[in-house]
Design a protein around this motif. Structure first.
Motif, PDB file in Angstrom:
ATOM      1  N   ARG A 184      10.647   8.522  -4.768  1.00 14.27           N
ATOM      2  CA  ARG A 184      11.052   7.986  -5.877  1.00 14.27           C
ATOM      3  C   ARG A 184      11.962   6.845  -5.352  1.00 14.27           C
ATOM      4  NH1 ARG A 184       8.708   6.971  -9.356  1.00 14.27           N
ATOM      5  NH2 ARG A 184      10.474   6.139 -10.384  1.00 14.27           N
ATOM      6  N   LYS A 185      12.723   6.734  -4.336  1.00 13.32           N
ATOM      7  CA  LYS A 185      13.243   5.549  -3.656  1.00 13.32           C
ATOM      8  C   LYS A 185      12.340   4.720  -3.014  1.00 13.32           C
ATOM      9  CE  LYS A 185      16.488   6.614  -0.567  1.00 13.32           C
ATOM     10  NZ  LYS A 185      17.343   7.135   0.623  1.00 13.32           N
ATOM     11  N   SER A 186      11.424   5.067  -2.612  1.00 15.69           N
ATOM     12  CA  SER A 186      10.337   3.998  -1.957  1.00 15.69           C
ATOM     13  C   SER A 186       9.454   3.484  -2.976  1.00 15.69           C
ATOM     14  CB  SER A 186       9.470   4.500  -0.759  1.00 15.69           C
ATOM     15  OG  SER A 186       8.613   5.580  -1.300  1.00 15.69           O
ATOM     16  N   ALA A 187       9.348   4.220  -4.053  1.00 14.28           N
ATOM     17  CA  ALA A 187       8.355   3.840  -5.324  1.00 14.28           C
ATOM     18  C   ALA A 187       9.370   2.692  -6.053  1.00 14.28           C
ATOM     19  CB  ALA A 187       8.009   4.764  -6.255  1.00 14.28           C
ATOM     20  N   ARG A 188      10.792   2.817  -6.138  1.00 14.01           N
ATOM     21  CA  ARG A 188      11.336   2.002  -6.736  1.00 14.01           C
ATOM     22  C   ARG A 188      11.344   0.493  -6.034  1.00 14.01           C
ATOM     23  NH1 ARG A 188      16.869   4.428  -6.844  1.00 14.01           N
ATOM     24  NH2 ARG A 188      15.732   6.663  -6.405  1.00 14.01           N
ATOM     25  N   ARG A 220       0.746  -1.181   0.074  1.00 10.58           N
ATOM     26  CA  ARG A 220      -0.034  -0.014   0.122  1.00 10.58           C
ATOM     27  C   ARG A 220       0.868   1.387  -0.040  1.00 10.58           C
ATOM     28  NH1 ARG A 220      -4.974   1.136   4.003  1.00 10.58           N
ATOM     29  NH2 ARG A 220      -5.966  -0.118   2.285  1.00 10.58           N
ATOM     30  N   ILE A 221       1.893   1.194   0.721  1.00 13.42           N
ATOM     31  CA  ILE A 221       2.935   2.407   0.819  1.00 13.42           C
ATOM     32  C   ILE A 221       3.292   2.804  -0.470  1.00 13.42           C
ATOM     33  CG2 ILE A 221       4.798   3.470   1.720  1.00 13.42           C
ATOM     34  CD1 ILE A 221       4.317   1.598   4.504  1.00 13.42           C
ATOM     35  N   ILE A 222       3.923   1.615  -1.105  1.00 12.82           N
ATOM     36  CA  ILE A 222       4.608   1.789  -2.474  1.00 12.82           C
ATOM     37  C   ILE A 222       3.365   2.299  -3.617  1.00 12.82           C
ATOM     38  CG2 ILE A 222       5.473   0.555  -4.258  1.00 12.82           C
ATOM     39  CD1 ILE A 222       6.968  -1.047  -2.047  1.00 12.82           C
ATOM     40  N   ASP A 223       2.314   1.727  -3.499  1.00 14.30           N
ATOM     41  CA  ASP A 223       1.385   2.207  -4.469  1.00 14.30           C
ATOM     42  C   ASP A 223       0.884   3.534  -4.145  1.00 14.30           C
ATOM     43  OD1 ASP A 223       1.094  -0.181  -5.860  1.00 14.30           O
ATOM     44  OD2 ASP A 223      -0.703  -1.029  -4.691  1.00 14.30           O
ATOM     45  N   ILE A 224       0.809   4.011  -2.933  1.00 17.36           N
ATOM     46  CA  ILE A 224       0.337   5.396  -2.627  1.00 17.36           C
ATOM     47  C   ILE A 224       1.447   6.406  -3.104  1.00 17.36           C
ATOM     48  CG2 ILE A 224       0.452   7.098  -0.622  1.00 17.36           C
ATOM     49  CD1 ILE A 224      -1.049   4.775   0.797  1.00 17.36           C
ATOM     50  N   ARG A 225       2.785   5.902  -2.978  1.00 14.23           N
ATOM     51  CA  ARG A 225       3.800   6.789  -3.364  1.00 14.23           C
ATOM     52  C   ARG A 225       4.188   6.836  -4.920  1.00 14.23           C
ATOM     53  NH1 ARG A 225       7.685   6.015   1.807  1.00 14.23           N
ATOM     54  NH2 ARG A 225       6.359   6.847   3.387  1.00 14.23           N
ATOM     55  N   LYS A 273       8.994  -1.184  -5.624  1.00 13.17           N
ATOM     56  CA  LYS A 273       7.956  -2.324  -6.312  1.00 13.17           C
ATOM     57  C   LYS A 273       8.363  -3.425  -6.907  1.00 13.17           C
ATOM     58  CE  LYS A 273       3.710  -2.586  -8.108  1.00 13.17           C
ATOM     59  NZ  LYS A 273       2.355  -2.556  -7.520  1.00 13.17           N
ATOM     60  N   LYS A 274       9.723  -3.215  -7.335  1.00 15.23           N
ATOM     61  CA  LYS A 274      10.399  -4.696  -8.045  1.00 15.23           C
ATOM     62  C   LYS A 274      10.579  -5.701  -6.994  1.00 15.23           C
ATOM     63  CE  LYS A 274      12.766  -1.526 -10.987  1.00 15.23           C
ATOM     64  NZ  LYS A 274      14.254  -1.097 -11.241  1.00 15.23           N
ATOM     65  N   ARG A 275      10.636  -5.305  -5.716  1.00 14.71           N
ATOM     66  CA  ARG A 275      11.079  -6.265  -4.749  1.00 14.71           C
ATOM     67  C   ARG A 275       9.859  -7.026  -4.048  1.00 14.71           C
ATOM     68  NH1 ARG A 275      16.297  -4.323  -1.252  1.00 14.71           N
ATOM     69  NH2 ARG A 275      17.709  -3.162  -3.420  1.00 14.71           N
ATOM     70  N   LEU A 276       8.759  -6.377  -4.227  1.00  8.35           N
ATOM     71  CA  LEU A 276       7.518  -6.943  -3.685  1.00  8.35           C
ATOM     72  C   LEU A 276       7.404  -8.151  -4.314  1.00  8.35           C
ATOM     73  CD1 LEU A 276       4.872  -4.059  -3.615  1.00  8.35           C
ATOM     74  CD2 LEU A 276       5.891  -5.315  -1.850  1.00  8.35           C
ATOM     75  N   GLY A 277       7.654  -8.372  -5.572  1.00  6.24           N
ATOM     76  CA  GLY A 277       7.363  -9.926  -5.967  1.00  6.24           C
ATOM     77  C   GLY A 277       8.509 -10.697  -5.572  1.00  6.24           C
ATOM     78  N   LYS A 278       9.507 -10.318  -5.164  1.00  7.55           N
ATOM     79  CA  LYS A 278      10.591 -11.306  -4.870  1.00  7.55           C
ATOM     80  C   LYS A 278      10.537 -11.523  -2.937  1.00  7.55           C
ATOM     81  CE  LYS A 278      13.265  -9.772  -8.481  1.00  7.55           C
ATOM     82  NZ  LYS A 278      14.405  -8.908  -8.672  1.00  7.55           N
ATOM     83  N   ALA A 279       9.645 -10.800  -2.338  1.00  5.80           N
ATOM     84  CA  ALA A 279       9.759 -10.764  -0.893  1.00  5.80           C
ATOM     85  C   ALA A 279       9.121 -12.096  -0.515  1.00  5.80           C
ATOM     86  CB  ALA A 279       8.759  -9.702  -0.552  1.00  5.80           C
ATOM     87  N   THR A 280       9.899 -12.546   0.734  1.00  6.14           N
ATOM     88  CA  THR A 280       9.534 -13.582   1.339  1.00  6.14           C
ATOM     89  C   THR A 280       8.358 -13.501   2.290  1.00  6.14           C
ATOM     90  OG1 THR A 280      11.855 -14.543   0.902  1.00  6.14           O
ATOM     91  CG2 THR A 280      10.416 -16.004   2.766  1.00  6.14           C
ATOM     92  N   ILE A 281       7.506 -14.423   2.314  1.00  9.06           N
ATOM     93  CA  ILE A 281       6.483 -14.070   3.427  1.00  9.06           C
ATOM     94  C   ILE A 281       6.411 -15.192   4.228  1.00  9.06           C
ATOM     95  CG2 ILE A 281       3.929 -13.793   3.841  1.00  9.06           C
ATOM     96  CD1 ILE A 281       3.823 -12.591   0.898  1.00  9.06           C
TER      97      ILE A 281
END
Length: 150
Positions: free
Chosen positions: A119-123, A60-65, A125-133
């Protein structure tokens, strides 16, 4: 100066609309905790395992920013500073400007810093798909790891 005022009105209106949209968003489970935003983004940045709630908060933070309307907030600060500097220079009618004239540079630097941080936090987004839950399993007790893409 009047062009800067026109842009200020446009960007301030967009910022008003954007903040109204943000106020209507529902809260997430971790969003009310102290430093939860920073903790979720730090875990994502460092590649540490995250809970599903932390992942949702980071998303959500990344989408907002990343929203184009989000940039209207720092741009309204920027045009406010430009308006102040140009207005002060116009008021002087060609005389030597003082330090007071360049006080408008402070919101310009602030806006630049805000844009860089967004911009730093928006970048991320690429790491969201690789995150370990990390998901706790009630039956076995130990933590189960899964990929965010599943």
């Amino acid at each position: 100066m009047f062009v800067a005022l026109g842009f200020e009105v446009v960007f301030a209106s967009c910022a008003f609309v954007y903040t109204r949209r943000l106020m209507r968003l529902g809260s997430l489970p971790l969003s009310d905790e102290l430093n939860s935003y920073q903790r979720a983004l730090r875990k994502l940045r460092k590649g540490e395992p995250m809970s599903q709630d932390e992942w949702n908060l980071a998303e959500r933070i990344i989408d907002i920013r990343r929203s184009p309307l989000a940039y209207s907030v720092p741009l309204s600060f920027m045009t406010m500073g430009i308006f102040y500097v140009f207005g002060s220079l116009e008021y002087l009618h060609g005389h030597t400007p003082s330090e007071r004239t360049f006080l408008g540079a402070i919101p310009m630097f602030t806006a630049t810093n805000l844009i860089i941080q967004m911009r730093k936090s928006a970048r991320l987004k690429k790491r969201l798909g690789k995150a370990t839950i990390v998901e706790p399993d009630a039956e076995t007790g130990p933590l189960q790891f899964s990929s965010a893409s599943s």
